[in-house]
Enzyme design. Structure first.
Site, mmCIF file in Angstrom:
data_model
loop_
_atom_site.group_PDB
_atom_site.id
_atom_site.type_symbol
_atom_site.label_atom_id
_atom_site.label_comp_id
_atom_site.label_asym_id
_atom_site.label_seq_id
_atom_site.Cartn_x
_atom_site.Cartn_y
_atom_site.Cartn_z
ATOM 1 N N ASN A 75 22.671 4.179 -103.397
ATOM 2 C CA ASN A 75 21.489 4.248 -104.271
ATOM 3 C C ASN A 75 20.755 5.590 -104.225
ATOM 4 O O ASN A 75 19.639 5.718 -104.710
ATOM 5 C CB ASN A 75 20.513 3.105 -103.948
ATOM 6 C CG ASN A 75 19.972 3.206 -102.524
ATOM 7 O OD1 ASN A 75 20.360 4.115 -101.786
ATOM 8 N ND2 ASN A 75 19.098 2.307 -102.156
ATOM 9 N N ASP A 119 19.315 7.321 -101.858
ATOM 10 C CA ASP A 119 18.160 7.618 -100.989
ATOM 11 C C ASP A 119 18.560 8.440 -99.765
ATOM 12 O O ASP A 119 17.746 8.673 -98.866
ATOM 13 C CB ASP A 119 17.435 6.323 -100.569
ATOM 14 C CG ASP A 119 18.297 5.437 -99.681
ATOM 15 O OD1 ASP A 119 19.483 5.769 -99.438
ATOM 16 O OD2 ASP A 119 17.786 4.389 -99.227
ATOM 17 N N ASP A 140 27.066 -6.108 -84.554
ATOM 18 C CA ASP A 140 26.528 -5.613 -83.292
ATOM 19 C C ASP A 140 25.461 -6.600 -82.822
ATOM 20 O O ASP A 140 24.636 -7.062 -83.621
ATOM 21 C CB ASP A 140 25.895 -4.231 -83.522
ATOM 22 C CG ASP A 140 26.206 -3.258 -82.400
ATOM 23 O OD1 ASP A 140 25.916 -3.603 -81.250
ATOM 24 O OD2 ASP A 140 26.730 -2.166 -82.686
ATOM 25 N N ASP A 187 25.974 -4.946 -77.267
ATOM 26 C CA ASP A 187 25.387 -3.707 -76.772
ATOM 27 C C ASP A 187 24.983 -3.838 -75.288
ATOM 28 O O ASP A 187 24.290 -4.799 -74.919
ATOM 29 C CB ASP A 187 24.133 -3.427 -77.623
ATOM 30 C CG ASP A 187 23.594 -2.030 -77.451
ATOM 31 O OD1 ASP A 187 24.254 -1.084 -77.884
ATOM 32 O OD2 ASP A 187 22.494 -1.896 -76.867
ATOM 33 N N GLU A 236 29.926 -4.070 -74.457
ATOM 34 C CA GLU A 236 29.783 -2.672 -74.034
ATOM 35 C C GLU A 236 29.300 -2.682 -72.584
ATOM 36 O O GLU A 236 28.240 -3.234 -72.289
ATOM 37 C CB GLU A 236 28.780 -1.950 -74.930
ATOM 38 C CG GLU A 236 28.780 -0.448 -74.673
ATOM 39 C CD GLU A 236 27.487 0.240 -75.110
ATOM 40 O OE1 GLU A 236 27.509 1.450 -75.344
ATOM 41 O OE2 GLU A 236 26.439 -0.449 -75.179
ATOM 42 N N HIS A 288 29.847 5.926 -82.136
ATOM 43 C CA HIS A 288 28.643 6.619 -82.600
ATOM 44 C C HIS A 288 27.861 7.278 -81.478
ATOM 45 O O HIS A 288 26.848 7.936 -81.736
ATOM 46 C CB HIS A 288 27.756 5.619 -83.344
ATOM 47 C CG HIS A 288 27.289 4.524 -82.428
ATOM 48 N ND1 HIS A 288 28.147 3.581 -81.893
ATOM 49 C CD2 HIS A 288 26.071 4.254 -81.905
ATOM 50 C CE1 HIS A 288 27.473 2.783 -81.101
ATOM 51 N NE2 HIS A 288 26.213 3.160 -81.084
ATOM 52 N N ASP A 289 28.279 7.064 -80.218
ATOM 53 C CA ASP A 289 27.588 7.673 -79.081
ATOM 54 C C ASP A 289 28.372 8.840 -78.483
ATOM 55 O O ASP A 289 27.884 9.498 -77.562
ATOM 56 C CB ASP A 289 27.403 6.643 -77.955
ATOM 57 C CG ASP A 289 26.482 5.512 -78.347
ATOM 58 O OD1 ASP A 289 25.567 5.731 -79.156
ATOM 59 O OD2 ASP A 289 26.693 4.388 -77.841
HETATM 60 C C1 NOJ Z 1 24.438 1.588 -76.667
HETATM 61 C C2 NOJ Z 1 24.504 1.959 -78.111
HETATM 62 O O1 NOJ Z 1 25.837 2.159 -78.479
HETATM 63 C C3 NOJ Z 1 23.624 3.161 -78.288
HETATM 64 O O2 NOJ Z 1 23.780 3.749 -79.554
HETATM 65 C C4 NOJ Z 1 22.210 2.745 -78.032
HETATM 66 O O3 NOJ Z 1 21.371 3.875 -78.085
HETATM 67 C C5 NOJ Z 1 22.052 2.069 -76.680
HETATM 68 N N1 NOJ Z 1 23.107 1.153 -76.373
HETATM 69 C C6 NOJ Z 1 20.774 1.292 -76.625
HETATM 70 O O4 NOJ Z 1 20.857 0.198 -77.500
#
Ligand code: NOJ
Length: 563
Positions: free
Chosen positions: A23, A25, A98, A199, A256, A332-333
């Protein structure tokens, strides 16, 4: 041999904010994902894991949830979500959500209530303590810098936040809180989702009494890992969650688990007594940081291939027949694997394919993070103002203010390790903003998108994309990849990582060169065979070539079936 579907699947992770904006944004959204399902089908993955799409003030881009049963307005509506789920199921894709329940947002109504008074029925949904000698209740540091405790004036107590102060930790000791979480999980599963990625789930049971943790360095607050990873009630809580929720559905679950050892991995994923299908362990992504440093992950050091082999081999061996591995290099980390473990310049394509081969031929369920299948690379923005990730911004402040580091030194570490490396928008084509958005993107694009993008990759039969497609197909065609046992070869070789997978009389030989050199590969004489049939490789190979002694090319990867 038939088995649980999640053992035979390949999972693709979407970071919705950066995937596709429908869209204009500047922020990716659910309808953007709906528009890209054909792309995911073409790649051939089976399961999509969505990073959080719930209502959130976005202190940590959705990992701070203020309503677990509402969709973030920037991403769309619940109707969009229902449409996405139906569209995925219609084309044979499964959807994993998630689940972020170690903490919530401080804007969640539970926390708003909890902080309002010591008498609130929600007070014990979170972890409150009075200070000690005018200071925080203990020496725990937040994973995002500073103390893990925040003083709250309303009631004169501190609350615990292992991540940002807008992410207060939920109190899993409280049965009512746990019951609320299970009800919420069932609500999503009843909608038809196919599982959860949980998570930091091994942080939910804290050391009883919340004592000071061990002091490893001169920093004022210490890593709380020893006091919060795999705590005394973790398995009990997960067992309860399994009984109350997971056992009632046919789902994929992945926890995780930073700091997890292989023994923890077995405890959690063993089919007889464990509760989850698999865990994301961290050993292999911690190898390029100095252990115990006050700088944590920012204390960068080069990867030693021997360390990587020892760690991966231990997880392969210790979980074989006793649990189940997840396989990942990227999320993503984490920085982009081709920049971290390969060569993002001259050998970008070769090394991205080599890393994919190394990972996808192991035992476990492989995870591909968006853009990995294109060989997307790290970014180097000159100004800290171009970064968004709060972990990175906090670390920059700490490195330059507390440790007196120069801007250049701090940025050099951020270029290597910062989480925004993985979060720059997906590169779809060579048009403005890579076809990600028609507006202004929330985070700058990697300037290499005119060369590195999905349109280019789909049109080029030699691309990383098509190579990943073949890796995914091989897993479906050859049970040895899913079920075979694992034996490392040439363990002391500094550049070559090779291994053998065996299932009955089927043997798979995997040879990968982690360097830009041309090392010699000599097959151990104990391995006998009559014929070696090439399955996949990232350079042309002569089918008749004798493979007992090879000179490998830069970042070469080859896989053979031995007959
Ligand atoms: C792990 C997640 O993958 C990360 O992106 C997040 O910042 C921390 N846990 C806290 O939720």
């Amino acid at each position: 041999m038939r088995t649980a579907w999640w053992k035979e699947s390949v999972v693709y992770q979407i970071y919705p904010r950066s995937f596709a904006d429908s869209n204009g944004d500047g922020i990716g959204d659910l309808r953007g994902i709906i528009g890209k399902l054909d792309y995911l089908k073409e790649l051939g993955v089976d399961v999509i894991w969505l990073s959080p799409v719930y209502q959130s003030p976005n202190d940590d881009n959705g990992y701070d949830i203020s309503d677990y049963q509402a969709i973030m307005a920037e991403f769309g509506t619940m109707a969009d979500f229902d449409e996405l789920l139906a569209a995925m199921h219609a084309c044979g894709l499964r959807l994993v959500m998630d689940l972020v329940v170690n903490h919530s947002s401080d804007e969640h109504p539970w926390f708003v209530e909890s902080r309002s008074s010591k008498e609130s029925p929600y007070r014990d949904y979170y972890i409150w303590r009075s200070g000690k000698g005018g200071r925080e209740p203990n020496n725990w540091g937040s994973f995002f810098s500073g103390s893990a405790w925040q003083y709250d004036e309303t009631t004169g107590e501190y609350f615990l936040h292992l991540f940002s102060k807008k992410q207060p930790d939920l109190n899993w000791e409280h049965p009512t809180l746990r019951a609320e979480i299970y009800t919420m999980m069932r609500w999503w599963l009843d909608k038809g989702i196919d599982g959860f990625r949980m998570d930091v789930i091994n942080l939910i049971s804290k050391a009883p009494g919340l004592p000071d943790g061990p002091v490893a360095n001169e920093a004022p607050y210490q890593s709380p890992g020893a006091s919060v990873f795999h705590g005394p009630r973790l398995l009990e809580f997960l067992g309860e969650m399994k009984r109350e929720v997971l056992d009632r559905y046919d789902v994929l679950t992945v926890g995780e688990t930073p700091g997890a050892t292989t023994a923890h991995g077995v405890d959690i994923t063993n089919e007889a007594h464990g509760s989850l299908n698999m865990v994301f362990q961290f050993e292999h992504v911690d190898l390029d940081a100095e252990p115990g440093s006050a700088l944590g992950k920012w204390a960068v050091r080069p990867l030693d291939l021997g360390d990587l082999k020892r760690s991966m081999s231990r997880w392969q061996h210790d979980l074989h027949g006793r649990g189940w591995n997840s396989l990942y290099l990227s999320n993503h980390d984490q920085p982009r694997p081709v920049s971290r473990f390969g060569d993002d310049g001259r050998y970008r394509v070769e090394s991205a394919k080599m890393l994919g081969t190394f990972l996808h031929m192991l035992q476990g369920t492989p995870y591909i993070y968006q853009g990995e299948e294109l060989g997307m690379t790290n970014v180097r923005f000159p100004s800290i103002d171009d970064y968004n990730d709060l972990e990175t911004l906090n670390a920059y402040r700490e490195m330059t203010e507390r440790y007196g580091m120069s801007h250049e030194d701090a940025m050099a570490r951020i270029y290597v390790k910062g989480r925004d490396n993985a979060r720059t928008p997906m590169q779809w084509d060579a048009s403005p903003n890579a076809g990600f958005t028609s507006g202004t993107p929330w985070l700058k694009l990697n300037p290499n998108y005119p060369q590195v993008n999905a349109a280019q990759a789909m049109a080029d039969p030699d691309s990383v994309f098509h190579y990943y497609r073949r890796l995914i197909q091989l897993r479906k065609a050859h049970p040895v990849i899913v079920h075979g046992d694992y034996a490392p070869l040439l363990e002391a070789h500094p550049q070559i990582y090779a291994y053998l997978r065996t299932l009955g009389d089927t043997r798979l030989l995997v040879i990968t060169n982690f360097s830009a050199d041309r090392p010699a590969f000599a097959l151990p004489p104990t391995i006998s065979f009559e014929r070696a049939a090439p399955l996949i490789g990232n350079y042309p190979v002569d089918e008749a070539e004798e493979i007992r002694l090879l000179t490998l090319r830069p970042y070469e990867a080859r896989v053979y079936l031995l007959h």
